[in-house]
Motif scaffolding. Structure first.
Motif, PDB file in Angstrom:
ATOM      1  N   VAL A  60     -61.154 -38.029  86.967  1.00  0.00           N
ATOM      2  CA  VAL A  60     -61.217 -36.501  87.318  1.00  0.00           C
ATOM      3  C   VAL A  60     -59.952 -35.734  86.708  1.00  0.00           C
ATOM      4  CG1 VAL A  60     -60.267 -36.730  89.692  1.00  0.00           C
ATOM      5  CG2 VAL A  60     -61.562 -34.794  89.115  1.00  0.00           C
ATOM      6  N   ALA A  61     -60.101 -34.966  86.077  1.00  0.00           N
ATOM      7  CA  ALA A  61     -58.563 -34.143  85.524  1.00  0.00           C
ATOM      8  C   ALA A  61     -57.764 -35.393  84.754  1.00  0.00           C
ATOM      9  CB  ALA A  61     -58.210 -33.311  86.396  1.00  0.00           C
ATOM     10  N   GLY A  62     -58.164 -35.906  84.115  1.00  0.00           N
ATOM     11  CA  GLY A  62     -57.415 -37.032  83.570  1.00  0.00           C
ATOM     12  C   GLY A  62     -56.795 -37.956  84.534  1.00  0.00           C
ATOM     13  N   LEU A  63     -57.225 -38.172  85.565  1.00  0.00           N
ATOM     14  CA  LEU A  63     -56.586 -39.170  86.424  1.00  0.00           C
ATOM     15  C   LEU A  63     -57.679 -40.160  86.535  1.00  0.00           C
ATOM     16  CD1 LEU A  63     -54.433 -39.826  88.502  1.00  0.00           C
ATOM     17  CD2 LEU A  63     -56.049 -38.651  90.158  1.00  0.00           C
ATOM     18  N   LEU A  97     -58.399 -44.499  96.742  1.00  0.00           N
ATOM     19  CA  LEU A  97     -56.939 -44.689  96.514  1.00  0.00           C
ATOM     20  C   LEU A  97     -56.578 -44.802  94.904  1.00  0.00           C
ATOM     21  CD1 LEU A  97     -56.196 -47.334  99.332  1.00  0.00           C
ATOM     22  CD2 LEU A  97     -55.363 -44.766  99.278  1.00  0.00           C
ATOM     23  N   ARG A  98     -55.419 -44.437  94.320  1.00  0.00           N
ATOM     24  CA  ARG A  98     -55.310 -44.812  93.207  1.00  0.00           C
ATOM     25  C   ARG A  98     -53.823 -45.188  93.070  1.00  0.00           C
ATOM     26  NH1 ARG A  98     -52.404 -43.678  88.178  1.00  0.00           N
ATOM     27  NH2 ARG A  98     -53.587 -43.406  86.419  1.00  0.00           N
ATOM     28  N   GLN A  99     -53.601 -46.185  92.224  1.00  0.00           N
ATOM     29  CA  GLN A  99     -52.283 -46.855  91.825  1.00  0.00           C
ATOM     30  C   GLN A  99     -51.367 -46.130  91.427  1.00  0.00           C
ATOM     31  OE1 GLN A  99     -52.224 -50.459  89.577  1.00  0.00           O
ATOM     32  NE2 GLN A  99     -53.888 -51.519  90.879  1.00  0.00           N
ATOM     33  N   TRP A 100     -50.081 -46.124  91.748  1.00  0.00           N
ATOM     34  CA  TRP A 100     -48.914 -45.251  91.304  1.00  0.00           C
ATOM     35  C   TRP A 100     -48.521 -45.867  90.255  1.00  0.00           C
ATOM     36  CZ3 TRP A 100     -47.314 -40.547  92.390  1.00  0.00           C
ATOM     37  CH2 TRP A 100     -47.563 -40.184  93.624  1.00  0.00           C
ATOM     38  N   ILE A 163     -54.006 -35.550  92.037  1.00  0.00           N
ATOM     39  CA  ILE A 163     -53.838 -35.009  90.728  1.00  0.00           C
ATOM     40  C   ILE A 163     -52.354 -34.402  90.434  1.00  0.00           C
ATOM     41  CG2 ILE A 163     -54.482 -33.530  88.785  1.00  0.00           C
ATOM     42  CD1 ILE A 163     -57.255 -33.952  89.869  1.00  0.00           C
ATOM     43  N   ALA A 164     -51.862 -33.462  91.410  1.00  0.00           N
ATOM     44  CA  ALA A 164     -50.581 -32.939  91.200  1.00  0.00           C
ATOM     45  C   ALA A 164     -49.448 -33.864  91.688  1.00  0.00           C
ATOM     46  CB  ALA A 164     -50.741 -31.837  92.349  1.00  0.00           C
ATOM     47  N   ARG A 165     -49.575 -34.830  92.539  1.00  0.00           N
ATOM     48  CA  ARG A 165     -48.614 -35.859  92.703  1.00  0.00           C
ATOM     49  C   ARG A 165     -48.510 -36.810  91.467  1.00  0.00           C
ATOM     50  NH1 ARG A 165     -50.982 -36.163  97.647  1.00  0.00           N
ATOM     51  NH2 ARG A 165     -52.499 -37.948  97.317  1.00  0.00           N
ATOM     52  N   GLN A 166     -49.762 -37.021  90.982  1.00  0.00           N
ATOM     53  CA  GLN A 166     -49.709 -37.912  89.511  1.00  0.00           C
ATOM     54  C   GLN A 166     -48.916 -37.267  88.505  1.00  0.00           C
ATOM     55  OE1 GLN A 166     -50.496 -41.136  89.691  1.00  0.00           O
ATOM     56  NE2 GLN A 166     -49.588 -41.310  87.729  1.00  0.00           N
ATOM     57  N   ALA A 167     -49.285 -35.954  88.357  1.00  0.00           N
ATOM     58  CA  ALA A 167     -48.663 -35.286  87.338  1.00  0.00           C
ATOM     59  C   ALA A 167     -47.170 -35.080  87.446  1.00  0.00           C
ATOM     60  CB  ALA A 167     -49.474 -33.670  86.939  1.00  0.00           C
TER      61      ALA A 167
END
Length: 176
Positions: A60-63, A97-100, A163-167
């Protein structure tokens, strides 16, 4: 900066449950007012890079949040930490969840707890597979994406925050 240490969550490792939960996540975005580029894309489960691995590709949105389960026996599976996504139980609720990690030269790199604390106050998570190998399973840190028992509005908001945190992490520690 988060004062809480990472919590260890138990991975959800049943293929039918992964299918069901990812479908719930995608369904939360099933609203005409949401532009197509902001909706998750989910490919049906397929054989992954490794033999005996079933892969769900979610984005989603590049994530990217791909989830891969390795078949241990005909009825037991183990989460493969070589992919970005995971489903786990947080206080009894299934969560995505998604890996950091961010892209860095010369290779992709997992973020440390200290780096994560520079972009969010939310403590990261470890995801523990049900079937262990010899190597420690708690080496990849994950961020919360969405509580899949929440309302569609909450799931969309939580996903947008991830998405914002990952960006922010990519801007601070990676390159695009």
């Amino acid at each position: 900066m988060s004062k809480d240490p990472p919590r260890s969550l138990r991975a959800i490792e049943q293929p039918a449950e992964i299918e069901r939960l990812l479908a719930l996540w995608v369904a939360a975005f099933d609203e005409k007012s949401i532009p197509a580029r902001a909706k998750p894309r989910l490919r049906p489960a397929a054989t992954g890079r490794k033999a005996g691995c079933t892969l769900w590709q979610a984005k989603v949105a590049g994530l990217d949040m791909n989830i891969c389960l390795e078949e241990v026996t005909s009825d037991r599976w183990r989460l493969d930490h070589g992919n970005q996504g995971a489903l786990a139980l947080l206080d009894g609720s299934p969560v995505l969840l998604r890996q950091w990690y961010v892209k860095r030269a010369p290779a992709d790199a997992s973020l440390t707890a200290a780096e994560i604390a520079q972009v969010t106050e939310d403590a990261p998570f470890y995801v523990t597979p049900g079937v262990h190998r010899g190597a420690p399973s708690e080496r990849r840190l994950y961020q919360f994406v969405a509580d899949l028992t929440a309302t569609p509005e909450a799931i969309r908001q939580q996903t947008a925050e991830a998405i914002a945190r990952q960006a922010a992490a990519t801007e601070k520690f990676g390159f695009s």
